[in-house]
Design an enzyme around this catalytic site. Structure first.
Site, PDB file in Angstrom:
ATOM      1  N   ALA A 157       0.833  -1.203   0.000  1.00 38.85           N
ATOM      2  CA  ALA A 157       0.000   0.000   0.000  1.00 38.85           C
ATOM      3  C   ALA A 157       0.867   1.253   0.000  1.00 38.85           C
ATOM      4  O   ALA A 157       1.843   1.324  -0.722  1.00 38.85           O
ATOM      5  CB  ALA A 157      -0.981  -0.033   1.162  1.00 38.85           C
ATOM      6  N   CYS A 158       0.529   2.220   0.836  1.00 40.73           N
ATOM      7  CA  CYS A 158       1.219   3.516   0.799  1.00 40.73           C
ATOM      8  C   CYS A 158       2.680   3.441   1.224  1.00 40.73           C
ATOM      9  O   CYS A 158       3.430   4.396   1.014  1.00 40.73           O
ATOM     10  CB  CYS A 158       0.475   4.522   1.675  1.00 40.73           C
ATOM     11  SG  CYS A 158      -1.165   4.954   1.040  1.00 40.73           S
ATOM     12  N   SER A 159       3.093   2.330   1.808  1.00 46.97           N
ATOM     13  CA  SER A 159       4.490   2.175   2.232  1.00 46.97           C
ATOM     14  C   SER A 159       5.320   1.395   1.225  1.00 46.97           C
ATOM     15  O   SER A 159       6.472   1.061   1.495  1.00 46.97           O
ATOM     16  CB  SER A 159       4.553   1.484   3.598  1.00 46.97           C
ATOM     17  OG  SER A 159       3.968   2.285   4.600  1.00 46.97           O
ATOM     18  N   SER A 335       2.073   5.408  -2.410  1.00 46.55           N
ATOM     19  CA  SER A 335       3.480   5.130  -2.126  1.00 46.55           C
ATOM     20  C   SER A 335       4.418   6.196  -2.661  1.00 46.55           C
ATOM     21  O   SER A 335       5.553   6.339  -2.193  1.00 46.55           O
ATOM     22  CB  SER A 335       3.869   3.775  -2.723  1.00 46.55           C
ATOM     23  OG  SER A 335       3.815   3.804  -4.138  1.00 46.55           O
TER      24      SER A 335
END
Length: 375
Positions: A157-159, A335
């Site tokens: 995901a965003c990481s 990300s």
């Protein structure tokens, strides 16, 4: 055998040519609201359907700090009858949309480092919104650039980008690669529910690339990777249920839970202390005074979250120089957000300056990459 030190040699950015302002987005959303309410007037009157409320520019900016976002398909996104990206489906012999974006960002990073694609050993496509399960987008990017070696996709995901940077750094420390591209193409508008007042404004599209290399082959202008830390904690507070097992069902594509959904207040309450503590603890482990970090390149999701995280880390409310923002013009790009901030706001720092690239999001997931400017 001497220690191999991984560094960030360069970064690259591809920004779509079209952007959508809050005013344009609100006009589109409110037109959809009017259409919905008119089409369901009888059900609304009967109480079986909830009447939709309009949005406003003031609401969006107060809730998020976002003023505009770049998109890959502006017309369909703003069409009240569509409100999602649309384009011609490409054949298997054509470069996919995600790979095309990734290639452009990768070329930008290679040019900045003065590096030829033939010097790269691996490509990691680290992003939230993968276009397909296989063949891997990373391998498609690798092929388009003419890179030998290997590639694979990864999704945290965003990481994803920070997880990708640590993975690349580990390959280099282990001697399995000398030069690795971490590419994060994000078409976030494809997973966003543009018909939801609380989330229609959040996301934008973009692609970033980070060239991670062994220090002895890197250009003089580089950032030494001092340390990295990754963390995941399971949570349903940010979720997307879309997948090949459910997309064929009658309720499949377009159903609210097959798009991005979140419990925003819970996310804010739980993620802020987790991320702030993670940065401080890793700073202590590395022997770095957290308050002495010259710059925080934080995930670009919400200005309120970033304000509180930086305050807990630095001991005071950060100014724009200490914690730069790109959220206002790019929106949440998953990300890619912290990498855009780093890409646009690092050249003014001096040799020896320390900073941290930090991402956080669904999972929950969080990643930190502590860097020191070499020259």
């Amino acid at each position: 055998m001497s220690e191999i030190i991984p560094v960030i040699s360069a970064t690259g950015l591809f920004t779509p040519p079209e952007s959508v302002s809050n005013a344009e987005l609100v006009e589109s959303f409110n037109a959809y609201v009017d259409l919905f309410n008119a089409r369901h007037a009888a059900e609304i009157a009967a109480g079986s359907v909830q009447e939709l409320a309009p949005s406003s520019v003031e609401f969006i900016e107060k809730a998020s700090g976002i003023k505009s976002r770049f998109v890959m398909a502006k017309g369909p996104v703003l069409d009240p009858e569509t409100m999602a990206p649309r384009w011609r489906e490409r054949t298997n012999d054509e470069l996919s949309v995600l790979a095309e974006m990734g290639v452009k960002a990768a070329q930008d990073a290679l040019a900045a480092a003065g590096r030829d694609a033939r010097d790269v050993d691996a490509v990691l496509c680290a992003c939230s919104n993968l276009e397909r399960p296989y063949p891997a987008i990373a391998i498609e990017i690798q092929n388009a650039l003419g890179i030998e070696g290997f590639g694979f996709d990864m999704n945290v995901a965003c990481s994803s980008a920070t997880f990708g940077i640590q993975t690349a750094a580990d390959y280099i420390r282990a001697g399995n690669a000398r030069s690795v591209l971490v590419v994060s193409p994000e078409i976030c508008t494809g997973h966003n529910n543009m018909k939801n007042r609380d989330s229609h404004f959040i996301f934008g599209d973009v692609a970033t690339a980070v060239l991670v290399e062994a220090k002895d082959v890197a250009p003089a202008q580089h950032w030494e990777i001092v340390g990295t830390k990754l963390k995941t904690v399971f949570s349903n507070n940010i979720r997307n249920n879309f997948g090949f097992l459910n997309c064929a069902s009658p309720e499949g594509i377009g159903a609210p839970d097959k798009l991005f959904v979140q419990e925003g207040r819970k996310v804010f309450k739980e993620v802020v202390p987790m991320v702030a503590a993670m940065i401080v603890e890793e700073s202590d482990r590395l022997g770095i005074e957290a308050a002495a970090l010259r710059r925080l390149w934080l995930h670009q999701a919400n200005q309120g979250m970033n304000r509180l995280i930086s305050q807990r880390v630095l001991g005071h409310e950060a100014n724009e120089d200490e914690s730069p923002t790109v959220l206002d013009t790019y929106g949440n790009t998953s990300s890619a957000g912290s990498i855009i901030a780093f890409h646009k706001h690092n050249t003014d720092l001096g040799a020896g300056d320390l900073g941290v690239i930090c991402s956080f999001g669904a999972g929950y997931s969080a990643g930190t990459v502590f860097v020191r400017k070499a020259a």
